[in-house]
Write a protein that holds these residues in place. Sequence first.
Motif, PDB file in Angstrom:
ATOM      1  N   GLY A  70       1.004  -1.216  -0.142  1.00 17.47           N
ATOM      2  CA  GLY A  70       0.047  -0.166   0.079  1.00 17.47           C
ATOM      3  C   GLY A  70       0.823   1.251  -0.104  1.00 17.47           C
ATOM      4  N   PHE A  71       0.417   2.481   0.662  1.00 15.70           N
ATOM      5  CA  PHE A  71       0.999   3.339   0.819  1.00 15.70           C
ATOM      6  C   PHE A  71       0.926   4.228   2.270  1.00 15.70           C
ATOM      7  CE2 PHE A  71      -2.931   4.161  -1.325  1.00 15.70           C
ATOM      8  CZ  PHE A  71      -3.534   4.948  -0.346  1.00 15.70           C
ATOM      9  N   ILE A  72       1.887   4.985   2.638  1.00 19.75           N
ATOM     10  CA  ILE A  72       2.130   5.419   4.020  1.00 19.75           C
ATOM     11  C   ILE A  72       0.822   6.556   4.260  1.00 19.75           C
ATOM     12  CG2 ILE A  72       4.566   5.214   4.000  1.00 19.75           C
ATOM     13  CD1 ILE A  72       4.728   8.125   3.577  1.00 19.75           C
ATOM     14  N   ARG A  73       0.754   6.588   5.434  1.00 17.07           N
ATOM     15  CA  ARG A  73      -0.634   7.705   6.118  1.00 17.07           C
ATOM     16  C   ARG A  73      -0.413   9.115   5.273  1.00 17.07           C
ATOM     17  NH1 ARG A  73       0.734   7.918  11.115  1.00 17.07           N
ATOM     18  NH2 ARG A  73       1.915   9.794  10.958  1.00 17.07           N
ATOM     19  N   ARG A  74      -1.477   9.426   4.864  1.00 18.79           N
ATOM     20  CA  ARG A  74      -1.479  10.891   4.310  1.00 18.79           C
ATOM     21  C   ARG A  74      -1.600  11.906   5.410  1.00 18.79           C
ATOM     22  NH1 ARG A  74      -5.158  13.023  -0.830  1.00 18.79           N
ATOM     23  NH2 ARG A  74      -4.487  11.018  -1.648  1.00 18.79           N
ATOM     24  N   GLN A  75      -0.727  12.617   5.299  1.00 17.80           N
ATOM     25  CA  GLN A  75      -0.712  13.665   6.479  1.00 17.80           C
ATOM     26  C   GLN A  75      -0.544  14.840   5.707  1.00 17.80           C
ATOM     27  OE1 GLN A  75      -1.360  13.126   9.554  1.00 17.80           O
ATOM     28  NE2 GLN A  75      -1.620  15.293  10.255  1.00 17.80           N
ATOM     29  N   CYS A  76      -0.062  15.308   4.441  1.00 14.34           N
ATOM     30  CA  CYS A  76       0.013  16.399   3.898  1.00 14.34           C
ATOM     31  C   CYS A  76      -1.075  17.374   3.531  1.00 14.34           C
ATOM     32  CB  CYS A  76       0.843  16.255   2.606  1.00 14.34           C
ATOM     33  SG  CYS A  76       0.057  15.023   1.540  1.00 14.34           S
ATOM     34  N   THR A  77      -2.224  16.505   3.004  1.00 12.72           N
ATOM     35  CA  THR A  77      -3.511  17.337   2.931  1.00 12.72           C
ATOM     36  C   THR A  77      -3.943  18.175   3.952  1.00 12.72           C
ATOM     37  OG1 THR A  77      -4.293  15.759   1.344  1.00 12.72           O
ATOM     38  CG2 THR A  77      -5.779  17.137   1.948  1.00 12.72           C
ATOM     39  N   ASN A  78      -3.910  17.579   5.347  1.00 13.29           N
ATOM     40  CA  ASN A  78      -4.333  18.009   6.410  1.00 13.29           C
ATOM     41  C   ASN A  78      -3.494  19.123   6.869  1.00 13.29           C
ATOM     42  OD1 ASN A  78      -5.952  18.044   9.136  1.00 13.29           O
ATOM     43  ND2 ASN A  78      -3.889  17.776   9.917  1.00 13.29           N
ATOM     44  N   ASP A  79      -1.962  19.132   6.955  1.00 14.13           N
ATOM     45  CA  ASP A  79      -1.009  19.878   7.315  1.00 14.13           C
ATOM     46  C   ASP A  79      -0.722  21.052   6.564  1.00 14.13           C
ATOM     47  OD1 ASP A  79      -1.081  18.133   9.536  1.00 14.13           O
ATOM     48  OD2 ASP A  79       1.098  17.343   9.005  1.00 14.13           O
ATOM     49  N   TYR A  80      -0.669  20.666   5.258  1.00 13.71           N
ATOM     50  CA  TYR A  80      -0.407  21.901   4.348  1.00 13.71           C
ATOM     51  C   TYR A  80      -1.506  22.407   3.335  1.00 13.71           C
ATOM     52  CZ  TYR A  80       4.587  21.257   4.532  1.00 13.71           C
ATOM     53  OH  TYR A  80       5.852  21.244   5.045  1.00 13.71           O
ATOM     54  N   LYS A  81      -2.815  21.711   3.670  1.00  8.05           N
ATOM     55  CA  LYS A  81      -4.117  22.517   3.030  1.00  8.05           C
ATOM     56  C   LYS A  81      -5.217  22.686   4.145  1.00  8.05           C
ATOM     57  CE  LYS A  81      -3.022  22.177  -1.435  1.00  8.05           C
ATOM     58  NZ  LYS A  81      -3.250  23.344  -2.265  1.00  8.05           N
ATOM     59  N   ILE A  82      -5.700  21.629   4.651  1.00  5.43           N
ATOM     60  CA  ILE A  82      -6.862  21.705   5.460  1.00  5.43           C
ATOM     61  C   ILE A  82      -6.795  22.839   6.729  1.00  5.43           C
ATOM     62  CG2 ILE A  82      -8.468  20.570   6.890  1.00  5.43           C
ATOM     63  CD1 ILE A  82      -8.633  18.255   5.219  1.00  5.43           C
ATOM     64  N   GLN A  83      -5.699  22.601   7.372  1.00  2.00           N
ATOM     65  CA  GLN A  83      -5.356  23.406   8.582  1.00  2.00           C
ATOM     66  C   GLN A  83      -5.154  24.951   8.306  1.00  2.00           C
ATOM     67  OE1 GLN A  83      -6.226  22.474  11.557  1.00  2.00           O
ATOM     68  NE2 GLN A  83      -6.787  20.480  10.825  1.00  2.00           N
ATOM     69  N   PRO A  84      -4.169  25.239   7.261  1.00  2.00           N
ATOM     70  CA  PRO A  84      -3.943  26.515   6.765  1.00  2.00           C
ATOM     71  C   PRO A  84      -5.395  27.229   6.596  1.00  2.00           C
ATOM     72  CG  PRO A  84      -2.312  25.089   5.739  1.00  2.00           C
ATOM     73  CD  PRO A  84      -3.329  24.166   6.352  1.00  2.00           C
ATOM     74  N   ILE A  85      -6.117  26.486   5.726  1.00  2.00           N
ATOM     75  CA  ILE A  85      -7.500  27.408   5.325  1.00  2.00           C
ATOM     76  C   ILE A  85      -8.407  27.444   6.649  1.00  2.00           C
ATOM     77  CG2 ILE A  85      -9.710  26.825   4.021  1.00  2.00           C
ATOM     78  CD1 ILE A  85      -7.968  25.470   1.900  1.00  2.00           C
ATOM     79  N   ARG A  86      -8.168  26.311   7.483  1.00  2.00           N
ATOM     80  CA  ARG A  86      -9.076  26.456   8.878  1.00  2.00           C
ATOM     81  C   ARG A  86      -8.698  27.670   9.616  1.00  2.00           C
ATOM     82  NH1 ARG A  86      -8.567  24.322  13.933  1.00  2.00           N
ATOM     83  NH2 ARG A  86     -10.473  23.890  14.929  1.00  2.00           N
ATOM     84  N   LYS A  87      -7.165  27.644   9.699  1.00  2.00           N
ATOM     85  CA  LYS A  87      -6.680  28.784  10.410  1.00  2.00           C
ATOM     86  C   LYS A  87      -7.350  30.203  10.097  1.00  2.00           C
ATOM     87  CE  LYS A  87      -2.313  31.116  12.197  1.00  2.00           C
ATOM     88  NZ  LYS A  87      -1.125  31.024  12.332  1.00  2.00           N
ATOM     89  N   LYS A  88      -7.456  30.393   8.515  1.00  2.00           N
ATOM     90  CA  LYS A  88      -7.621  31.587   7.905  1.00  2.00           C
ATOM     91  C   LYS A  88      -9.147  31.994   8.244  1.00  2.00           C
ATOM     92  CE  LYS A  88      -6.883  35.356   5.627  1.00  2.00           C
ATOM     93  NZ  LYS A  88      -6.059  36.610   6.187  1.00  2.00           N
ATOM     94  N   VAL A  89     -10.002  30.824   8.244  1.00  2.00           N
ATOM     95  CA  VAL A  89     -11.465  30.971   8.350  1.00  2.00           C
ATOM     96  C   VAL A  89     -11.648  31.428   9.938  1.00  2.00           C
ATOM     97  CG1 VAL A  89     -13.450  29.690   8.670  1.00  2.00           C
ATOM     98  CG2 VAL A  89     -11.975  29.387   6.717  1.00  2.00           C
ATOM     99  N   ARG A  90     -10.683  30.962  10.892  1.00  2.00           N
ATOM    100  CA  ARG A  90     -11.086  31.253  12.012  1.00  2.00           C
ATOM    101  C   ARG A  90     -10.581  32.737  12.381  1.00  2.00           C
ATOM    102  NH1 ARG A  90     -11.591  28.044  16.170  1.00  2.00           N
ATOM    103  NH2 ARG A  90     -10.165  29.258  17.498  1.00  2.00           N
ATOM    104  N   GLU A  91      -9.601  33.209  11.603  1.00  2.00           N
ATOM    105  CA  GLU A  91      -9.075  34.454  11.662  1.00  2.00           C
ATOM    106  C   GLU A  91     -10.095  35.429  11.441  1.00  2.00           C
ATOM    107  OE1 GLU A  91      -6.184  37.257   9.122  1.00  2.00           O
ATOM    108  OE2 GLU A  91      -5.040  35.189   9.887  1.00  2.00           O
ATOM    109  N   LEU A  92     -10.730  35.187  10.042  1.00  2.00           N
ATOM    110  CA  LEU A  92     -11.632  35.930   9.490  1.00  2.00           C
ATOM    111  C   LEU A  92     -13.176  36.155  10.206  1.00  2.00           C
ATOM    112  CD1 LEU A  92     -11.571  34.725   5.546  1.00  2.00           C
ATOM    113  CD2 LEU A  92     -10.639  36.841   6.645  1.00  2.00           C
ATOM    114  N   LEU A  93     -13.155  35.160  11.115  1.00  2.00           N
ATOM    115  CA  LEU A  93     -14.172  35.223  12.055  1.00  2.00           C
ATOM    116  C   LEU A  93     -14.257  35.843  13.109  1.00  2.00           C
ATOM    117  CD1 LEU A  93     -15.626  31.559  12.213  1.00  2.00           C
ATOM    118  CD2 LEU A  93     -16.847  33.518  11.159  1.00  2.00           C
TER     119      LEU A  93
END
Length: 272
Positions: free
Chosen positions: A97-120
Amino acid sequence: MLNIISLGAGVQSTTMLMMSTIGELPKADGAIFADTGMEPSYVYDQINKLKKIINIPLYVVKADFKDNYGDIQTHTMKAIEGKTARYSGPPAYMDKGFIRRQCTNDYKIQPIRKKVRELLGLKKGQRGGKEIKVKQWIGISLDEMNRMRESRDAYVENIFPLIDKRMRRFDCLNWMAKNGFALPKKSACIFCPYHDNQTWQEMKESRQEDFKIAVEIDHKLRKPHTNKYPFDKPLYLHPSLQPLDEVDFAKKKNQLDMFGDMGDECEGMCGV
């Protein structure tokens, strides 16, 4: 209520953004693009062009977790040297198989989430509550409904305007052409292991510098300075478990293509 577009700068999310810009969708309050630092040059060109023609703010955000090193390439290299607290590089293939995917969360989801929180106006650690305060637009089309997910935050509702309009990927391309907009290309990190053979071949032929970067990463994954996870086994960027520069991309293989028929971009939902 904030309306925020999660922008991957690929076909679907760009179509959604332009539909909002010309009034075929409600005007959003902003769009957020999470930059891994390893997007193809045409993606950055697309972002710069969009900034000039849209009528809402376009925020470019980056990861800020410990040892992110500013971009996913440098982080991966440092991880190979054993100089990171955790691995958030590409989910490379191994013999099972392949190793656990962490890049999407760390480099995509969380930066977007942080900006959304900032805008709020939410401070670090402050709860957002259970009342929905943000509608986050996700660029998923009708032909990839299986990628739809609810938000992890109670105060954010993921909505899917292209699904509501019953639009498939080719409908997005047709809409962009009909309205005189340049057709965007697929958006994914240069060395993403989920590229299909056609993408790898195009990169090898037309984007030699990008391919060179991918080959370098591929080789170094198997020559780590550390044996801690995930470097306790040989890793590859291609599912054939061959060095990337030795793969015959013209030969058909059974390969998962996360950015083909099942979705063309990593806009914060891939792998979730």
